[in-house]
Write a protein that holds these residues in place. Structure first.
Motif, mmCIF file in Angstrom:
data_model
loop_
_atom_site.group_PDB
_atom_site.id
_atom_site.type_symbol
_atom_site.label_atom_id
_atom_site.label_comp_id
_atom_site.label_asym_id
_atom_site.label_seq_id
_atom_site.Cartn_x
_atom_site.Cartn_y
_atom_site.Cartn_z
ATOM 1 N N ASN A 3 -1.570 75.598 30.534
ATOM 2 C CA ASN A 3 -2.583 75.906 31.746
ATOM 3 C C ASN A 3 -3.897 75.878 30.764
ATOM 4 O OD1 ASN A 3 -3.211 78.683 31.356
ATOM 5 N ND2 ASN A 3 -1.281 79.235 32.249
ATOM 6 N N GLY A 4 -5.027 75.628 31.637
ATOM 7 C CA GLY A 4 -6.191 75.605 30.826
ATOM 8 C C GLY A 4 -7.520 75.715 31.865
ATOM 9 N N ILE A 5 -8.743 75.873 31.366
ATOM 10 C CA ILE A 5 -9.811 75.609 32.304
ATOM 11 C C ILE A 5 -11.100 74.700 31.676
ATOM 12 C CG2 ILE A 5 -10.564 77.768 31.155
ATOM 13 C CD1 ILE A 5 -12.012 78.312 33.979
ATOM 14 N N MET A 18 0.277 72.093 33.907
ATOM 15 C CA MET A 18 1.239 71.040 33.838
ATOM 16 C C MET A 18 1.891 71.039 32.574
ATOM 17 S SD MET A 18 -1.989 68.398 32.727
ATOM 18 C CE MET A 18 -0.890 66.772 32.523
ATOM 19 N N GLU A 19 3.165 70.187 32.627
ATOM 20 C CA GLU A 19 4.047 70.134 31.489
ATOM 21 C C GLU A 19 3.492 68.921 30.842
ATOM 22 O OE1 GLU A 19 8.232 70.176 32.088
ATOM 23 O OE2 GLU A 19 7.973 71.510 34.065
ATOM 24 N N ARG A 23 -1.759 66.754 23.272
ATOM 25 C CA ARG A 23 -2.523 65.823 23.168
ATOM 26 C C ARG A 23 -2.799 65.146 24.697
ATOM 27 N NH1 ARG A 23 -3.737 62.226 19.107
ATOM 28 N NH2 ARG A 23 -4.663 60.224 19.749
ATOM 29 N N ALA A 24 -1.571 65.145 25.504
ATOM 30 C CA ALA A 24 -1.838 64.798 26.864
ATOM 31 C C ALA A 24 -2.367 65.580 27.705
ATOM 32 C CB ALA A 24 -0.440 64.607 27.591
ATOM 33 N N PHE A 25 -2.646 67.041 27.309
ATOM 34 C CA PHE A 25 -3.338 67.959 27.991
ATOM 35 C C PHE A 25 -4.734 67.780 27.619
ATOM 36 C CE2 PHE A 25 -4.102 72.524 28.807
ATOM 37 C CZ PHE A 25 -4.028 72.505 30.181
ATOM 38 N N SER A 45 2.897 79.971 30.441
ATOM 39 C CA SER A 45 2.321 79.391 31.480
ATOM 40 C C SER A 45 3.462 79.407 32.581
ATOM 41 C CB SER A 45 1.914 78.025 31.036
ATOM 42 O OG SER A 45 0.916 78.211 30.023
ATOM 43 N N ARG A 46 2.801 79.764 33.782
ATOM 44 C CA ARG A 46 3.547 79.438 35.239
ATOM 45 C C ARG A 46 2.706 79.139 36.089
ATOM 46 N NH1 ARG A 46 6.959 80.028 31.869
ATOM 47 N NH2 ARG A 46 8.752 81.473 31.596
#
Length: 67
Positions: A3-5, A18-19, A23-25, A45-46
């Motif tokens: 998770n991120g902002i 997201m899973e 790199r994809a994140f 992360s949940r």
């Protein structure tokens, strides 16, 4: 699960959970128009969403407040 902002060019906050690979994140934030983003955590992360019947909770979490 990650998770991120991020912050869009217009100055709006953009949250993602997201899973994915790192790199994809990162690519997800770039494609969402966020030139700057911060990954908040990895192992804890949940996600909780009102429309998902099965809730996935962790023992830890991130709290973000905005005014």
């Amino acid at each position: 699960m990650r998770n991120g902002i991020g912050i869009t060019k217009e100055g709006k906050l953009y949250f993602a959970c997201m899973e994915s690979s790192e790199r994809a994140f990162a690519k997800h934030f770039i494609e969402a128009g966020c030139p700057q983003a911060l990954q908040l955590d990895v192992d804890v992360s949940r996600v909780w969403h009102i429309n998902i019947k099965e809730k996935v909770y962790g023992r830890f979490g991130v709290m973000i407040g905005a005014k």
